[in-house]
Design a protein around this motif. Sequence first.
Motif, PDB file in Angstrom:
ATOM      1  N   GLY A  25       0.849  -1.202   0.000  1.00 37.90           N
ATOM      2  CA  GLY A  25       0.000   0.000   0.000  1.00 37.90           C
ATOM      3  C   GLY A  25       0.872   1.235   0.000  1.00 37.90           C
ATOM      4  O   GLY A  25       1.805   1.353   0.805  1.00 37.90           O
ATOM      5  N   GLY A  30       0.762   3.996   3.743  1.00 34.69           N
ATOM      6  CA  GLY A  30       2.018   3.554   3.126  1.00 34.69           C
ATOM      7  C   GLY A  30       3.071   4.649   3.232  1.00 34.69           C
ATOM      8  O   GLY A  30       4.251   4.382   3.482  1.00 34.69           O
ATOM      9  N   ARG A  59      -1.353  -1.941  -6.582  1.00 34.86           N
ATOM     10  CA  ARG A  59      -1.929  -2.571  -7.782  1.00 34.86           C
ATOM     11  C   ARG A  59      -1.537  -1.857  -9.056  1.00 34.86           C
ATOM     12  O   ARG A  59      -1.383  -2.470 -10.099  1.00 34.86           O
ATOM     13  N   LYS A 119      -4.986  -0.774  11.490  1.00 32.49           N
ATOM     14  CA  LYS A 119      -6.272  -0.974  12.142  1.00 32.49           C
ATOM     15  C   LYS A 119      -7.380  -0.570  11.187  1.00 32.49           C
ATOM     16  O   LYS A 119      -7.080   0.183  10.248  1.00 32.49           O
ATOM     17  N   CYS A 145      -1.792  -1.849  14.204  1.00 36.10           N
ATOM     18  CA  CYS A 145      -1.228  -0.505  14.356  1.00 36.10           C
ATOM     19  C   CYS A 145      -2.195   0.479  15.033  1.00 36.10           C
ATOM     20  O   CYS A 145      -2.707   1.396  14.394  1.00 36.10           O
ATOM     21  N   TYR A 148      -1.920   5.263  18.585  1.00 37.89           N
ATOM     22  CA  TYR A 148      -2.048   6.264  19.656  1.00 37.89           C
ATOM     23  C   TYR A 148      -1.518   5.767  20.989  1.00 37.89           C
ATOM     24  O   TYR A 148      -1.290   6.549  21.908  1.00 37.89           O
ATOM     25  N   HIS A 208      -9.976   3.049  17.322  1.00 40.07           N
ATOM     26  CA  HIS A 208      -8.897   3.687  18.092  1.00 40.07           C
ATOM     27  C   HIS A 208      -9.390   4.033  19.503  1.00 40.07           C
ATOM     28  O   HIS A 208      -8.664   3.868  20.482  1.00 40.07           O
TER      29      HIS A 208
HETATM   30  N1  LIG Z   1      -3.454   4.269  12.277  1.00 39.22           N
HETATM   31  C1  LIG Z   1      -3.759   5.369  11.625  1.00 39.22           C
HETATM   32  O1  LIG Z   1      -3.380   6.458  12.019  1.00 39.22           O
HETATM   33  C2  LIG Z   1      -4.560   5.282  10.349  1.00 39.22           C
HETATM   34  C3  LIG Z   1      -4.949   6.437   9.665  1.00 39.22           C
HETATM   35  C4  LIG Z   1      -5.623   6.297   8.453  1.00 39.22           C
HETATM   36  C5  LIG Z   1      -5.920   5.042   7.949  1.00 39.22           C
HETATM   37  N2  LIG Z   1      -5.566   3.938   8.664  1.00 39.22           N
HETATM   38  C6  LIG Z   1      -5.850   2.580   8.168  1.00 39.22           C
HETATM   39  O2  LIG Z   1      -4.835   2.246   7.218  1.00 39.22           O
HETATM   40  C7  LIG Z   1      -5.385   1.456   6.163  1.00 39.22           C
HETATM   41  C8  LIG Z   1      -5.079   2.128   4.823  1.00 39.22           C
HETATM   42  O3  LIG Z   1      -5.695   3.383   4.808  1.00 39.22           O
HETATM   43  P1  LIG Z   1      -5.162   4.558   3.852  1.00 39.22           P
HETATM   44  O4  LIG Z   1      -5.828   5.791   4.329  1.00 39.22           O
HETATM   45  O5  LIG Z   1      -3.690   4.511   3.753  1.00 39.22           O
HETATM   46  O6  LIG Z   1      -5.804   4.103   2.466  1.00 39.22           O
HETATM   47  P2  LIG Z   1      -5.385   4.572   1.007  1.00 39.22           P
HETATM   48  O7  LIG Z   1      -6.566   4.315   0.157  1.00 39.22           O
HETATM   49  O8  LIG Z   1      -4.780   5.931   1.033  1.00 39.22           O
HETATM   50  O9  LIG Z   1      -4.226   3.557   0.593  1.00 39.22           O
HETATM   51  C9  LIG Z   1      -4.470   2.188   0.455  1.00 39.22           C
HETATM   52  C10 LIG Z   1      -3.381   1.573  -0.404  1.00 39.22           C
HETATM   53  O10 LIG Z   1      -3.609   0.164  -0.514  1.00 39.22           O
HETATM   54  C11 LIG Z   1      -3.465  -0.210  -1.880  1.00 39.22           C
HETATM   55  N3  LIG Z   1      -4.280  -1.396  -2.152  1.00 39.22           N
HETATM   56  C12 LIG Z   1      -5.622  -1.545  -2.058  1.00 39.22           C
HETATM   57  N4  LIG Z   1      -5.981  -2.794  -2.391  1.00 39.22           N
HETATM   58  C13 LIG Z   1      -4.841  -3.449  -2.679  1.00 39.22           C
HETATM   59  C14 LIG Z   1      -4.550  -4.774  -3.102  1.00 39.22           C
HETATM   60  N5  LIG Z   1      -5.515  -5.665  -3.282  1.00 39.22           N
HETATM   61  N6  LIG Z   1      -3.257  -5.101  -3.355  1.00 39.22           N
HETATM   62  C15 LIG Z   1      -2.283  -4.194  -3.173  1.00 39.22           C
HETATM   63  N7  LIG Z   1      -2.492  -2.938  -2.772  1.00 39.22           N
HETATM   64  C16 LIG Z   1      -3.756  -2.573  -2.535  1.00 39.22           C
HETATM   65  C17 LIG Z   1      -3.943   1.012  -2.645  1.00 39.22           C
HETATM   66  O11 LIG Z   1      -3.477   0.996  -3.956  1.00 39.22           O
HETATM   67  C18 LIG Z   1      -3.324   2.126  -1.811  1.00 39.22           C
HETATM   68  O12 LIG Z   1      -1.979   2.321  -2.166  1.00 39.22           O
HETATM   69  C19 LIG Z   1      -6.872   1.327   6.451  1.00 39.22           C
HETATM   70  O13 LIG Z   1      -7.111   0.097   7.050  1.00 39.22           O
HETATM   71  C20 LIG Z   1      -7.162   2.451   7.436  1.00 39.22           C
HETATM   72  O14 LIG Z   1      -8.201   2.140   8.332  1.00 39.22           O
HETATM   73  C21 LIG Z   1      -4.877   4.046   9.818  1.00 39.22           C
END
Ligand SMILES: NC(=O)c1ccc[n+]([C@@H]2O[C@H](COP(=O)([O-])OP(=O)(O)OC[C@H]3O[C@@H](n4cnc5c(N)ncnc54)[C@H](O)[C@@H]3O)[C@@H](O)[C@H]2O)c1
Length: 397
Positions: A25, A30, A59, A119, A145, A148, A208
């Motif tokens: 990701g 990521g 992807r 998460k 993850c 917090y 969270h």
């Molecule tokens: N802990 C935190 O602070 C926090 C904050 C935001 C999001 N999150 C969590 O992190 C995760 C990702 O969220 P985000 O905001 O980064 O999403 P995002 O949409 O910005 O990024 C997701 C990434 O996953 C890739 N992806 C999706 N399906 C895929 C597959 N089948 N194979 C390979 N890659 C694939 C997408 O291309 C993209 O690069 C979610 O579960 C979200 O709940 C956590």
Amino acid sequence: MKPDGFQEITAQDSPEKRLGVGILGYGFMGKVHSNALLKIPYTYQQPPALPVLVAMGGRNASRVRDTARRFGYPGIYTDWEKMVRDPDIEVFDNCTPDDQHAGPSIAAAQEGKHVLCEKPMALTAQEARKMWQEAEHAGIKHMCCFNYRFVPAVRLARRLLEEKALGTIYQFRVRYMQEAGRHPATALENIWYASGTASGVLLGIGSHALDMARFLVGDITSISGLKKTFNPVRRTLNGKEAHVSTDEGNMALLEFADGAVGTMESSAVSPGRKNQLTWEINGSKGSMKFDLEDLNHLYVCLEDTVRLDVRGFTKISVTSPEHPLQCLHLPPGHNSGWEYSHIHALAHFLDCVANDKPVAPYGATFHDGYVVQAIMEAIGKSMETGQRIDTTTFLCK
Ligand SMILES: NC(=O)c1ccc[n+]([C@@H]2O[C@H](COP(=O)([O-])OP(=O)(O)OC[C@H]3O[C@@H](n4cnc5c(N)ncnc54)[C@H](O)[C@@H]3O)[C@@H](O)[C@H]2O)c1
């Protein structure tokens, strides 16, 4: 050829263990996790391990290549089934949307990789339980993850609670408030909780809040809850009507194993709230409060330490060497930002892997991720039945 006087530094000069990391990701998380890995070597005087960026996965080849190139990954994968078999990847970091947490994380664990997963753990408790069981079966280190836990002020609060500084805990209230869905006219595609995986506000940010409750106060034994969709019909970007099935806000009453009670609320329709995770805890000997929008500070009121005429909350700048999670490259009072919660979280996981330390209790294991998932399901069940739910009936051993 280098000029005379140049002394080369080689891998042999580094006492730290090196760990190959692959991130799946390249979106928000990521980037945040890559930033954390890149910053670990200079955030910590003595890093627990030195991360070696092996590959980034996604992807869309041209998009993942562009991000990976800028961050210094030597390669990419567009197929996670191949990525999990890369022998140079020792730590697999799953930063994909919620519906992609289980498959790649389980496959990576089965390949013997240590797995960090964003998460919420999964979409359902059953899926999360499988992730936990497969990770345990594979004998790898696993962490969900809940970053917090790694805010220094939150860790100071946890330390004070471990020392019983607040006495018997009576009450805890936690809120996680955002505003992405505040305008009924906002298009569905522009609302994170209703588009894509569309897992809703409870899973997205309520998870969270529930983890905070468990981290600070302990096991939640019963719950009653409500979930609400305020705008069940929205428009898509091209003007079509679309039904919103996810929650936009939720509330729950919590009962803890040690007798404390609490409330949890999360919302993404709260105008003015960008990213407010805030909590307050009251005990027989004092209170504490915290707000993520003011994350360098913990507010503490201790009954027996101050004069009556100045009794109240003291604002502590949690930035000094005596505080937890100080990396010491920032002197006291030089505030750190939100991204440091991820830097500390990833450093903790690398430490656990490199030095065979337990992820718990300061990191959330896949078991913690599973328990939070089960509690969220219990909130849904309570909403459906109007009953208070014994959360232990949801947990499978
Ligand atoms: N802990 C935190 O602070 C926090 C904050 C935001 C999001 N999150 C969590 O992190 C995760 C990702 O969220 P985000 O905001 O980064 O999403 P995002 O949409 O910005 O990024 C997701 C990434 O996953 C890739 N992806 C999706 N399906 C895929 C597959 N089948 N194979 C390979 N890659 C694939 C997408 O291309 C993209 O690069 C979610 O579960 C979200 O709940 C956590």
